[in-house]
Design an enzyme around this catalytic site. Sequence first.
Site, short mmCIF file in Angstrom:
data_model
loop_
_atom_site.label_atom_id
_atom_site.label_comp_id
_atom_site.label_asym_id
_atom_site.label_seq_id
_atom_site.Cartn_x
_atom_site.Cartn_y
_atom_site.Cartn_z
N ASP A 179 8.75 0.16 4.11
CA ASP A 179 7.81 1.01 3.39
C ASP A 179 6.92 1.71 4.42
OD1 ASP A 179 6.35 2.24 1.36
OD2 ASP A 179 6.30 0.44 0.12
N GLU A 212 -0.80 3.01 -6.71
CA GLU A 212 -0.84 1.84 -5.83
C GLU A 212 -2.18 1.08 -5.96
OE1 GLU A 212 1.28 2.12 -2.07
OE2 GLU A 212 2.05 4.08 -2.65
#
Length: 628
Positions: free
Chosen positions: A308, A514
Amino acid sequence: MARFSIPKLGFLLLCCLAAVTDATYMKYKDPKLPLGVRIKDLMSRMTLAEKIGQMTQIERSVATPDVMKKYFIGSVLSGGGSVPAAKATPETWIKMVNSIQKGALSTHLGIPMLYGIDAVHGHNNVYKSTIFPHNVGLGVTRDPQLIKKIGDATALEVRATGIPYVFAPCIAVCRDPRWGRCYESYSEDHKIVQLMTEIIPGLQGDLPANAKKGVPFVAGKKKVAACAKHYLGDGGTTKGINENNTVISLNGLLSIHMPAYINSIRKGVATVMVSYSSWNGKKMHANRDLVTGFLKNKLKFRGFVISDWQGLDRITSPPHANYSYSVEAGVSAGIDMIMVPYNFTEFIDDLTYQVKHNIIPMSRIDDAVKRILRVKFVMGLFENPIADYSLVNQLGSQEHRELAREAVRKTLVLLKNGESADEALLPLPKKTTKILIAGSHADNLGCQCGGWTITWQGLGGNDLTSGTTILQAIKKTVDPTTQVVYSENPDAVFVKSNEFSYAIVVVGEPPYAETFGDSLNLTISEPGPSTIYNVCGAVKCVVVVISGRPVVMQPYLSSIDALVAAWLPGTEGQGVADVLFGDYGFTGKLARTWFKTVDQLPMNVGDPHYDPLFPFGFGLTTKPTKQN
């Protein structure tokens, strides 16, 4: 003597020609040869610098053609909201991607770079693209064929901008709605998430009948490489805290969070992205047992594993505290491509040092590069590295918007419809004297789309992209004689004095993505609650909730006549009006448990303390009406 000179000269010329032909014929450039032969040939020609370059993914803002050439960079990405220009056209995107690609192709081996982008509910970074409902809504449909069509449409829109790789789908199983990424998850139930992996053949194309298990597949220039994410357990963290620790037994991990990866690999998914989260205290980015041992060895996944964004940095706390250790831990765990994304020389230098000093074996580098090349060969990137303009008209096409509108209709869940069947408010009549439309989210395209739309965190308001707000949709749907009054936050006196036939109140959460979306209280933002009380206390009302997850609704339920969960529907608000006014019936069933209070969380179907406001699978239905 002279009579021998011509044949000798001819022979020498033939030898020279043969040498030149031999030099220009490189097996890896021959699409007729088997994949394994091409990979082996190219690998044999590569230096360590070229191999490590292939493992490096950098952000477009630092990816000049010179950088691509000098460092042999293998991949480039757009971070959330990273665009070549504000409101960039597909042509502008293509020019940028091709300019970077030409830098990669100018190296002596000419290995094309792979450009990736988040396309998590349509081509969400791009102006005027079709924004589909977020996954939390799509799970409601339990309709894998619809999801496959969405994958197909998304692939065309992404290719319209010259991009061949998407960081989607998110196949997290969100077990706690306090998680800020819960809207990226199809369901709390892994079986629904498994069904929804049908988006992968939509994005990549249908796997051929004779395909080998675990080998990636991408069917040509109208399809994109997909990425199953985030491996593993990202939706199971304690209290839903993003990037945190998932405390669960191996059996629990494998039975809840793993099944959709098995489906994805069976469907030929090209890449898998590792999760920021930890499992029982161990960072997934450093978990060799699960990345190499399970994913690569046990499940026979043959595509590449990608980190990521700054995922290696976050192996340490604080991030980047010991970067050389992070590089060693992440690459040794089995991560093949590193989303650096900015400070790439540090990554390249550290990894080069570690290989040269036998800290990381060359076999690990070769495994990574073979996997990356396999994906690039399979998707035809060597044959077609430069994007053309043939698909630009696919971006935001009417056909894709109609598909998104259909998806919106199927994602809506009717949670309440009057006190009894005899008192049902929905479907609403199109023809009446005067109706009130209220609420912060009624005329707000940005709130309707949520996070990961044009920018990373999303945007409020109506100038982010093109689409239809719920208010605009209602105005288009009702009878021309019906007066539509819009007041964002009216007081009770205004409502009582106007003699409205009924009201539609649209409220919910602001956009977020997020960690910014992590919430311990899960309340809808003011003035939402006061609008509900002011309007619903004075007139018959339907409340439409725009949210990325179930939110606190119990306190308002008694004052509401009808309640609709619309999730984050995207640009096609007309789909909401289609169902409110009975052109189509409500069909959606909850793919998440709707809690009474946050004190009950985490609470999932099957739990011993299961006492929801609306249970998993709940959803009232209506029939379409024939209206004038």
